[in-house]
Write a protein that holds these residues in place. Sequence first.
Motif, PDB file in Angstrom:
ATOM      1  N   TYR A  52      28.711  40.938  26.558  1.00 45.07           N
ATOM      2  CA  TYR A  52      29.966  40.774  25.815  1.00 45.07           C
ATOM      3  C   TYR A  52      30.539  42.149  25.524  1.00 45.07           C
ATOM      4  N   PRO A  53      31.862  42.318  25.653  1.00 48.76           N
ATOM      5  CA  PRO A  53      32.842  41.306  26.055  1.00 48.76           C
ATOM      6  C   PRO A  53      32.741  40.987  27.544  1.00 48.76           C
ATOM      7  N   THR A  54      33.236  39.823  27.902  1.00 44.77           N
ATOM      8  CA  THR A  54      33.247  39.448  29.307  1.00 44.77           C
ATOM      9  C   THR A  54      34.340  40.253  30.021  1.00 44.77           C
ATOM     10  N   ASP A  55      34.273  40.257  31.332  1.00 43.94           N
ATOM     11  CA  ASP A  55      35.207  41.097  32.084  1.00 43.94           C
ATOM     12  C   ASP A  55      36.503  40.376  32.434  1.00 43.94           C
ATOM     13  N   VAL A  56      36.371  39.225  33.055  1.00 42.40           N
ATOM     14  CA  VAL A  56      37.560  38.522  33.542  1.00 42.40           C
ATOM     15  C   VAL A  56      37.528  37.070  33.085  1.00 42.40           C
ATOM     16  N   LEU A  57      38.646  36.618  32.554  1.00 40.08           N
ATOM     17  CA  LEU A  57      38.849  35.189  32.369  1.00 40.08           C
ATOM     18  C   LEU A  57      39.824  34.761  33.448  1.00 40.08           C
ATOM     19  N   LEU A  58      39.353  33.973  34.398  1.00 44.38           N
ATOM     20  CA  LEU A  58      40.218  33.472  35.460  1.00 44.38           C
ATOM     21  C   LEU A  58      40.467  31.999  35.205  1.00 44.38           C
ATOM     22  N   THR A  59      41.727  31.648  35.023  1.00 48.17           N
ATOM     23  CA  THR A  59      42.047  30.259  34.686  1.00 48.17           C
ATOM     24  C   THR A  59      43.501  29.971  35.032  1.00 48.17           C
ATOM     25  N   GLY A  60      43.877  28.701  34.985  1.00 49.29           N
ATOM     26  CA  GLY A  60      45.241  28.311  35.310  1.00 49.29           C
ATOM     27  C   GLY A  60      46.214  28.683  34.211  1.00 49.29           C
ATOM     28  N   HIS A  61      47.441  29.008  34.614  1.00 54.79           N
ATOM     29  CA  HIS A  61      48.444  29.377  33.613  1.00 54.79           C
ATOM     30  C   HIS A  61      48.797  28.216  32.692  1.00 54.79           C
ATOM     31  N   ASP A  62      48.385  26.997  33.083  1.00 57.44           N
ATOM     32  CA  ASP A  62      48.743  25.821  32.276  1.00 57.44           C
ATOM     33  C   ASP A  62      47.906  25.695  31.012  1.00 57.44           C
ATOM     34  N   ILE A  63      46.799  26.467  30.890  1.00 56.04           N
ATOM     35  CA  ILE A  63      46.017  26.334  29.660  1.00 56.04           C
ATOM     36  C   ILE A  63      45.999  27.624  28.842  1.00 56.04           C
ATOM     37  N   ILE A  64      47.035  28.452  29.016  1.00 54.61           N
ATOM     38  CA  ILE A  64      47.186  29.600  28.121  1.00 54.61           C
ATOM     39  C   ILE A  64      47.164  29.111  26.675  1.00 54.61           C
ATOM     40  N   PHE A  65      47.874  28.016  26.424  1.00 58.20           N
ATOM     41  CA  PHE A  65      48.037  27.536  25.051  1.00 58.20           C
ATOM     42  C   PHE A  65      46.784  26.798  24.570  1.00 58.20           C
ATOM     43  N   PHE A  66      46.235  25.962  25.437  1.00 61.21           N
ATOM     44  CA  PHE A  66      45.072  25.171  25.047  1.00 61.21           C
ATOM     45  C   PHE A  66      43.881  26.056  24.696  1.00 61.21           C
ATOM     46  N   TRP A  67      43.580  26.985  25.584  1.00 57.92           N
ATOM     47  CA  TRP A  67      42.263  27.606  25.565  1.00 57.92           C
ATOM     48  C   TRP A  67      42.312  29.122  25.434  1.00 57.92           C
ATOM     49  N   VAL A  68      43.154  29.766  26.235  1.00 56.76           N
ATOM     50  CA  VAL A  68      43.148  31.230  26.279  1.00 56.76           C
ATOM     51  C   VAL A  68      43.468  31.818  24.908  1.00 56.76           C
ATOM     52  N   ALA A  69      44.551  31.344  24.289  1.00 60.22           N
ATOM     53  CA  ALA A  69      44.938  31.891  22.983  1.00 60.22           C
ATOM     54  C   ALA A  69      43.876  31.610  21.929  1.00 60.22           C
ATOM     55  N   ARG A  70      43.243  30.458  21.992  1.00 61.68           N
ATOM     56  CA  ARG A  70      42.229  30.121  20.995  1.00 61.68           C
ATOM     57  C   ARG A  70      41.003  31.030  21.143  1.00 61.68           C
ATOM     58  N   MET A  71      40.601  31.313  22.391  1.00 55.63           N
ATOM     59  CA  MET A  71      39.476  32.230  22.592  1.00 55.63           C
ATOM     60  C   MET A  71      39.819  33.639  22.115  1.00 55.63           C
ATOM     61  N   MET A  72      41.048  34.056  22.336  1.00 61.71           N
ATOM     62  CA  MET A  72      41.468  35.371  21.862  1.00 61.71           C
ATOM     63  C   MET A  72      41.392  35.432  20.336  1.00 61.71           C
ATOM     64  N   MET A  73      41.911  34.412  19.668  1.00 60.84           N
ATOM     65  CA  MET A  73      41.906  34.413  18.200  1.00 60.84           C
ATOM     66  C   MET A  73      40.485  34.424  17.653  1.00 60.84           C
ATOM     67  N   PHE A  74      39.658  33.532  18.151  1.00 56.11           N
ATOM     68  CA  PHE A  74      38.296  33.412  17.619  1.00 56.11           C
ATOM     69  C   PHE A  74      37.422  34.608  18.007  1.00 56.11           C
ATOM     70  N   GLY A  75      37.594  35.101  19.246  1.00 56.73           N
ATOM     71  CA  GLY A  75      36.785  36.232  19.678  1.00 56.73           C
ATOM     72  C   GLY A  75      37.041  37.465  18.835  1.00 56.73           C
ATOM     73  N   LEU A  76      38.304  37.798  18.624  1.00 57.46           N
ATOM     74  CA  LEU A  76      38.653  38.962  17.814  1.00 57.46           C
ATOM     75  C   LEU A  76      38.185  38.795  16.375  1.00 57.46           C
ATOM     76  N   TYR A  77      38.269  37.563  15.864  1.00 59.55           N
ATOM     77  CA  TYR A  77      37.889  37.298  14.468  1.00 59.55           C
ATOM     78  C   TYR A  77      36.374  37.361  14.286  1.00 59.55           C
ATOM     79  N   ALA A  78      35.633  36.713  15.157  1.00 60.19           N
ATOM     80  CA  ALA A  78      34.182  36.627  14.981  1.00 60.19           C
ATOM     81  C   ALA A  78      33.460  37.904  15.380  1.00 60.19           C
TER      82      ALA A  78
END
Length: 874
Positions: free
Chosen positions: A482-508
């Motif tokens: 940690y931190p991981t290097d690359v998150l590779l994912t579809g642009h359709d889940i920026i809102f579902f997942w990517v933003a949530r991981m960013m918020m929680f990762g920075l916080y925790a």
Amino acid sequence: MTENTQQPQTAPTTELPTQYTPAEVEGKLYERWVDKGYFTADADSDKPPYTIVIPPPNVTGSLHLGHAFQHTLMDALTRRKRMQGHEALWLPGMDHAGIATQNKVEQQLAEEGKSRHDLGREAFVERVWRWKEEYGGKILGQMRRLGDGVDWSRERFTMDEGLSKAVLTIFKKLYEDGLIYRAERIINWCPRCLTAISDIEVEYQEDDGELVSIRYGEGDETLVVATTRAETMLGDTAVAVHPDDERYKHLVGKRIKLPLTDRSIPVVADSHVDPEFGTGAVKVTPAHDPNDFAIGQRHGLESITVMDERAVITAHGPFQGLDRYEARSAIVGALRSQGRIVAEKRPYVHSVGHCSRCKTTIEPRLSLQWWVKVGPLAKAAGDAVRDGRVKIHPEDMSKRYFDWVDNMNDWCISRQLWWGHRIPIWYGPDGEVVCVGPDEEPPAGEGWHQETDVLDTWFSSGLWPFSTLGWPEQTADLRKFYPTDVLLTGHDIIFFWVARMMMFGLYAMDGEVPFRTIALTGLVRDERGKKMSKSFGNVVDPLDWMDRYGSDAVRFTLARGANPGTDVPIGEDWVQASRNFANKIWNATRFALMNGATVQGPLPDPSEMSSTDRWILSRLNKTVADVDAFYEDFQFAKLSDALYHFAWDEVFDWYVELSKTTFQAGGAAAEVGKRVLGEVLDVTLRLLHPVVPFVTEALWTALTGGESVVVADWPKDSGFRDEAAEREIETLQSVITEVRRFRHDQGLQPGQRVPARLTLRGTALAPHEAAIRQLLRLQPEGDSFTATATLPVAGVEVALDLSGAIDVAAERKRLAKDLAAAEKEKAQATAKLGNEAFLAKAPEQVVEKIRTRLAKADEDIARIQAQLERLPQA
């Protein structure tokens, strides 16, 4: 020449089966890789780490083309980094998928004539766990079919013991920091799943509805409102108008009669109302519309709930007990009978929200729920990208990310389900509220009970990059990977997942980002660019294609279409073409082995090599450099294309063919050529391996005798370039290509031999005469040679004797007919383009089409005239 320090460990194979059969190779190779531990990362290694966590597929899911697409790209990134000497971890796992999984089990129960309530909560959850063990995780086996090089020893599940501890830990931390709270708000409610769902789990589509205009009030004090949801009027607590609307100023502050009820409601002035839309007056139903709820809050209006959780009318009166759609029809009918319907419009097409899981129409509903205060978390997530700690690729996707995190509403995290992480809040008999952490005992005694709701699935998956590595414990995995290097994912889940991981990762993790790069892909579509959907009948099961063409073919097709951030069309023809490419690799390597190609010993000095050898090594190093650059920029389509054209066009179609003459002649040049061919194939197979792992493994181990290409060194560009050799072979290629075109134009069969005189003395192509004759099927000129056609190409002259090889008269007749047709086409196009009246009226696309026809006719005329000039004289 490339840098290669890896030496063979066993004797290479000299023979391969005549055909490549993926089904006989892939499964065995994959299990060998796993058994050897090639994908198992070592947290104690001193190698630099490289980490990717897999977007966890739903436990209910199976491999679809979208999964296969993203997994191929993640696997390629990880395999390359492993070959480059990194301690590469690609961590797999599954999401418990609260709503989807609960629905699966409830469907099973329904077939037995039962509901979850018949079992009770504890027994139902046990039933779901049994379902998960028996039926869940089908996709994991399918990932093996695809060749996913994941570390199975670290497989995680969002409800396993460690991740459950992480969920409880972060919930308590957020709660104590005032970032989790409970409040009554309007939420998206699914009457089928009987739970709240988040804004991003609502799918909007255009539905046929009705728009009715209803007269409220009596006499001079009336207003007309328009609505698509007449059933909610039973919960109206006001009519709103704009403060500056002169038409209604005399009514603001007064009360008017609400039809079909015994209530009167106020007229309020609110700037949210658009005076230009409809009548400029809107009904306000605070308990059943988010905008109305906000108006109600501003004006202190009562919120009256008129529907239950199944969208059945609860308001006392004649409509009680009716489903919302039945009530809508009955209410409009009652209003019509009273003469209160001013206008009706059917069908009225408008955007309607649907549950993304079951497709039921969403019901906005006032409900007491648990929320995350996202303001400070979202700001941190935005800052991490703005200050460069996290890169979004492609960069133009950053705007979509900022549009979301900069305008995020508080997140409703409670779900009215039984399957999931139960919210760790306990309520006491005297109104006490206690949050219980993972290592704490819940309060005991009469009257204490736990919150019945569970957490949104995205709450636990938002912790995925660090919870899977052991957080909240400070594990060796967490320190290494940690931190991981690359998150590779579809642009359709920026809102579902990517933003949530960013918020929680920075916080925790005390401001440490969860990943350094967000690489966004497009979505897989059919060959016409249409979204894949069961209703369209164009959904493809990638396993079917794997069965028919092999996993490598599917992978290469997906990678070759992967331009950053853009959608990927895919059709079966393209998979067939990729299968042909795998076969071409197989056949070329088989030829090389049969002819003594070797990787043994150092490469000969360039001074000992032919220009053909130096050319291919120069092109090889250029390809290594290009592929590396494309990988660093996530340009999978470009790197795949570069490898395809280098392997097929330059290695197989040119170098291998040119080498045949050398091998046949024998001697020192042949020995040098065999070593060069071995080198080229060794490096080419290693370059191809991350995208097409199976065929390259079978061929590389046969060619080199090495243990496995999975753990071979990634090729490095040695810097060797030979521009003179490249120019020389380009000239050779142009000569061969031009003569081949001439032969084709004259109707000669590919294998048909004709006498020819080659004027090569004094040119760079003189050493290549034997190869030119072999590739072009040209015999020595002989005593009776008569030059009936001469081609000056690239500074050399090729004279051919076609007498007896073709029927000249018949060929002239055929070409004359084609020339007449081309000239007629040109005349027609020229006449139209010279007609001013036509040009003034015709659409631009029609005119452009005629210009294209004219240009094509000119090309055809020039080509046919050249062919006629080259024909032997009669």
